[in-house]
Design a protein around this motif. Structure first.
Motif, PDB file in Angstrom:
ATOM      1  N   ALA A  52       0.635  -1.198   0.004  1.00 48.36           N
ATOM      2  CA  ALA A  52      -0.021   0.008  -0.022  1.00 48.36           C
ATOM      3  C   ALA A  52       0.739   1.301   0.071  1.00 48.36           C
ATOM      4  CB  ALA A  52      -0.925   0.027   1.260  1.00 48.36           C
ATOM      5  N   ALA A  53       2.116   0.969   0.406  1.00 48.05           N
ATOM      6  CA  ALA A  53       3.141   2.266   0.264  1.00 48.05           C
ATOM      7  C   ALA A  53       2.622   3.524   1.146  1.00 48.05           C
ATOM      8  CB  ALA A  53       3.495   3.076  -1.125  1.00 48.05           C
ATOM      9  N   LEU A  54       1.922   3.176   2.316  1.00 45.53           N
ATOM     10  CA  LEU A  54       1.679   4.465   3.392  1.00 45.53           C
ATOM     11  C   LEU A  54       2.506   5.281   3.655  1.00 45.53           C
ATOM     12  CD1 LEU A  54      -1.005   2.492   5.707  1.00 45.53           C
ATOM     13  CD2 LEU A  54      -1.375   3.525   3.551  1.00 45.53           C
ATOM     14  N   ASP A  55       3.860   4.762   3.586  1.00 49.02           N
ATOM     15  CA  ASP A  55       4.899   5.690   3.777  1.00 49.02           C
ATOM     16  C   ASP A  55       5.540   6.671   3.080  1.00 49.02           C
ATOM     17  OD1 ASP A  55       5.648   3.708   2.146  1.00 49.02           O
ATOM     18  OD2 ASP A  55       7.674   3.143   2.945  1.00 49.02           O
ATOM     19  N   GLU A  56       4.764   6.677   1.765  1.00 49.01           N
ATOM     20  CA  GLU A  56       4.846   7.729   0.758  1.00 49.01           C
ATOM     21  C   GLU A  56       3.611   8.618   0.725  1.00 49.01           C
ATOM     22  OE1 GLU A  56       5.304   5.600  -2.910  1.00 49.01           O
ATOM     23  OE2 GLU A  56       7.170   4.549  -2.200  1.00 49.01           O
ATOM     24  N   CYS A  57       2.839   8.587   1.698  1.00 55.47           N
ATOM     25  CA  CYS A  57       1.620   9.360   1.793  1.00 55.47           C
ATOM     26  C   CYS A  57       1.913  10.809   2.566  1.00 55.47           C
ATOM     27  CB  CYS A  57       0.444   8.873   2.263  1.00 55.47           C
ATOM     28  SG  CYS A  57       0.054   7.295   1.430  1.00 55.47           S
ATOM     29  N   ASP A  58       1.891  11.940   1.932  1.00 53.37           N
ATOM     30  CA  ASP A  58       1.945  13.082   2.840  1.00 53.37           C
ATOM     31  C   ASP A  58       0.995  13.248   3.649  1.00 53.37           C
ATOM     32  OD1 ASP A  58       4.498  13.794   1.556  1.00 53.37           O
ATOM     33  OD2 ASP A  58       3.365  14.593  -0.149  1.00 53.37           O
ATOM     34  N   ALA A  59      -0.267  12.895   3.371  1.00 55.91           N
ATOM     35  CA  ALA A  59      -1.488  13.199   4.141  1.00 55.91           C
ATOM     36  C   ALA A  59      -2.304  11.798   4.157  1.00 55.91           C
ATOM     37  CB  ALA A  59      -2.207  14.387   3.953  1.00 55.91           C
ATOM     38  N   LEU A  60      -2.660  11.276   5.484  1.00 52.71           N
ATOM     39  CA  LEU A  60      -3.540  10.189   5.492  1.00 52.71           C
ATOM     40  C   LEU A  60      -5.011  10.361   5.921  1.00 52.71           C
ATOM     41  CD1 LEU A  60      -0.985   7.752   6.855  1.00 52.71           C
ATOM     42  CD2 LEU A  60      -1.954   7.413   4.740  1.00 52.71           C
ATOM     43  N   SER A  61      -5.955   9.923   5.599  1.00 51.21           N
ATOM     44  CA  SER A  61      -7.235  10.026   6.181  1.00 51.21           C
ATOM     45  C   SER A  61      -7.452   8.387   6.846  1.00 51.21           C
ATOM     46  CB  SER A  61      -8.233  10.088   5.114  1.00 51.21           C
ATOM     47  OG  SER A  61      -8.104  11.208   4.468  1.00 51.21           O
TER      48      SER A  61
END
Length: 736
Positions: free
Chosen positions: A84-93
């Protein structure tokens, strides 16, 4: 046995997912391999069955093939989650599924795009509400196939209508029980709806030690009560079967939201939902088949639960109740009345099935847990039903809710008292061999009972299992038997080789300062001391000889206090936090309470780089014991001088800094005036402890106790007015 046609393949698929979970890169290729293995096994089973219809080989190949086939979607889902590459997200919901970090969350958005991934929120300063949507910048990293998230700032919206009502009900029960006295008031919300926010560390530890902690975890029994009550109420109103099922399903969904969707709740709710579907379709499945299907659904939705000890214990306990509660009760009924036999059989069956996992987590067994459950068990349903009624009444009729809470208080107080008394019994926690031998012995006990039950000889299986338990327990019990001569010990310095680990115990609360270098060494010491859970863990700094053993404490720590964190320390802090520990970086002036034990931070002061001179130094006060302890970490003489100028309290016991190195400040030890100087030390190349350091302790009036000479050392108070400190040592030769 028909139930096993699904249960065994699901168990195999679960085992494959659990084995591969720590290796995210291997999960995708493993799904392909499992698909090939499934095809080969099923083809082989077909051929073997054609030659001989009742072939055991065909049955084994068929089970392996179905298990491998079921593993394919589980592994594919885990691979998708890891990618999912959540580590590349600048903003998370995030969709929040818990009220306090660490909490289960669903990542529903990444930089404005849609995504649905399960994760664990380790830390945030924002207040959480179940069902709320939170957005903000977060740090995320992959731990095996599980995403871990920390968020400094989150904007948390109000929960939607489907979830907002639950928070008001939970808060209403807390308000209704706020005036209830003693530990019964603390325990009531936990017994009724699994809300443990008010449970003190002392009571939580007692419940764990007595084997009663499962009562505050919402289980299938709670779901059965809710579904059954809703179903019968609809029937009494004259509703037809589809309407009854719809009402029961709505009640179940509401209950899951009310008690928060933790893993055990999700499993229990899924199992109940599948049973309701069976009622609608007219197809009734066996209880084990339902449990297996529920496990499969939960693992497909949240693959990271494959390695969750809590989820495994929940499933195993349920399986034990299904398989062995009734047979054990029937066997016991030959000697005692059936109602009493049933009360004994339920915790015994659950304990037997959970034992391999329990001793893998903590190599001790509770001999009194069956007795404690026998005494507390009848009171638990009363608290659950009346407490839930109080919870539902709170928004509409607060006075009625308060009255119901008082009715539920009496059985809750009884359960709390049973836990406190059981914890103090000599056999509350009996040593058990460490893994892998302890796990093998526990598994052998379960296998003996299962095999004997299958052959209609349950009594012989139980007798054989008890023999295995006696042999295994006796091999691990001897040091603890000697320690029993000092059962009221308060301070212990563990022998962890060249390293330090200091344990403080008072009134059921436990504080541990440092964990040595090797997980096995600190785990063995804690087992000998009869310590299971750590209310407060202080890691003075992150050198290997002080923090290397901390992985043995994962899942057992309530609060972690630590010094400055660098890159090597961050994964350890995250691992402890992910397993449920709250974390705080220490500064001089901070103070914490574990039960009646007060811990004050004496150092560090100001901003310091991680290292020896940034070690956390603490003063620990045991009220009414005449023992005050100061632990100095690895502070050197120059930093000790700054600490002395800042102020230190007098102490009866001091843990000598840096394992007795020569870098000490005599004036500091004279100011402390300790009667005992503990030195955690083992074989080393540094010359520790030095004659100079030992001389400083003796010149200040202290007796030196070294773990390299005496092994683990424990202290207690003899004649408090005379200032007498009694000493027990693992090896012969302790000074008086």
């Amino acid at each position: 046995m028909r139930d096993l046609r699904l249960a065994l393949p699901v168990a195999l698929a679960w085992a494959v997912l659990a084995a591969l979970s720590p290796h995210a890169a291997a999960v995708g290729p493993a799904a392909v391999i499992c698909a090939l293995v499934a095809g080969a096994c099923l083809l082989g089973a077909r051929g073997a069955s054609a030659r001989r219809p009742d072939s055991r080989l065909a049955a084994a190949l068929r089970t392996a093939g179905v298990g491998a086939a079921l593993a394919v979607p589980l592994l594919a889902g885990a691979d998708a989650a890891a990618a999912a590459a959540l580590d590349e997200c600048d903003a998370l919901s995030l969709l929040v599924l818990g009220e306090a970090a660490p909490a289960e969350v669903l990542a529903t958005g990444c930089d404005g795009g849609g995504i649905v991934r399960s994760a664990v929120l380790l830390r945030t300063e924002a207040p959480l509400r179940i069902g709320a949507t939170a957005t903000g910048g977060c740090d995320a990293w992959l731990d095996g196939i599980r995403w871990l998230i920390t968020c400094e700032r989150l904007e948390v919206a109000e929960p939607p209508p489907w979830a907002s009502w639950a928070g008001a009900l939970r808060d209403g029960l807390l308000a209704a029980s706020a005036q209830l006295p003693g530990m019964g008031g603390e325990l009531l919300p936990g017994l009724a709806i699994g809300d443990e926010r008010r449970v003190s560390p002392v009571l939580r530890t007692a419940m764990l030690d007595a084997g009663l902690s499962h009562l505050t975890a919402v289980s299938g029994a709670n779901c059965v009560i809710v579904v059954g009550a809703a179903f019968q109420a609809a029937a009494a109103a004259g509703a037809r079967r589809p309407a009854r099922v719809a009402v029961a399903g709505a009640a179940l969904a509401g209950f899951v939201v009310l008690v928060t969707p933790e893993p055990s709740v999700v499993r229990a709710g899924t199992m109940a939902a599948i049973a309701l579907v069976g009622i609608v379709t007219g197809r009734r499945a066996g209880a084990i088949a339902l449990l297996a299907l529920a496990v499969l659904v939960v693992l497909a939705a949240q693959p990271h639960l494959a390695t969750s000890a809590g989820f495994a214990l929940s499933v195993l306990a349920t399986c034990g109740l299904i398989v062995h509660a009734r047979p054990i009760a029937a066997w016991l009924a030959r000697a005692v009345p059936m109602p009493l036999a049933a009360l004994i059989a339920v915790p015994a069956a659950a304990q037997l099935w959970c034992l391999p996992v329990l001793v893998g987590l903590d190599a001790r067994v509770s001999v009194v847990s069956v007795l404690a459950n026998l005494l507390a068990g009848p009171a638990a349903p009363i608290v659950t039903v009346v407490g839930l009624a109080a919870c539902l009444a709170a928004p509409l009729a607060p006075a009625v809710a308060t009255g119901l809470a008082w009715i539920a208080w009496l059985p809750a107080a009884w359960i709390a008292q049973v836990a406190m008394v059981a914890q103090q019994l000599p056999a509350a926690q009996t040593p058990w061999p460490a893994a892998p031998w302890g796990v093998a012995a526990a598994s052998a006990m379960l296998a003996l009972v299962v095999a004997a039950h299958a052959r209609g000889r349950l009594g012989r299986g139980i007798a054989a299992a008890l023999v295995v338990a006696l042999v295994a327990g006796s091999t691990a019990a001897w040091p603890a038997v000697r320690l029993g001569a000092l059962a009221d010990w308060r301070i212990a310095q563990c022998d962890v080789g060249q390293g330090s680990a200091t344990v403080v115990r008072h009134g059921g609360a436990v504080v541990l300062v440092d964990a040595g270098q090797e997980p096995a060494r600190i785990d063995g010491c804690l087992r000998m001391l009869g310590v299971q859970r750590i209310d407060l863990l202080v890691l003075t700094h992150f050198d290997a000889d002080h923090a290397g053993g901390a992985p043995a404490l994962v899942g057992r720590v309530g609060l972690l206090v630590h010094g400055p964190v660098d890159d090597r320390a961050a994964p350890l802090v995250a691992e402890l936090a992910a397993a449920g520990a709250a974390t705080q970086e220490a500064r001089r002036g901070d103070a914490w309470q574990a039960g009646e034990v007060r811990v004050d931070a004496l150092w560090p002061m100001g901003e310091l780089e991680p290292g020896n001179d940034a070690s956390v130094a603490v003063a620990i006060d045991l009220p009414g014991e005449g023992l005050e302890l100061v632990v100095l970490g690895d502070l050197g003489a120059e930093t000790q001088s700054r600490l002395l100028r800042a102020g230190v309290p007098p102490a009866a016991v001091v843990v000598v800094a840096h394992h007795g190195s020569a870098d000490q400040l005599p004036a500091l030890y004279r100011r402390l005036g300790a009667a005992v100087g503990l030195v955690g030390v083992g074989e080393n190349e540094y010359g520790h402890p030095t004659d100079a350091a030992l001389g400083i302790v003796r010149d200040a009036g202290g007796v030196v106790l070294r773990t390299d000479e005496l092994g683990t050392v424990a202290l207690s108070v003899g004649d408090e007015q005379a200032g007498e400190v009694r000493v027990w040592s693992e090896r012969v030769g302790a000074p008086p």
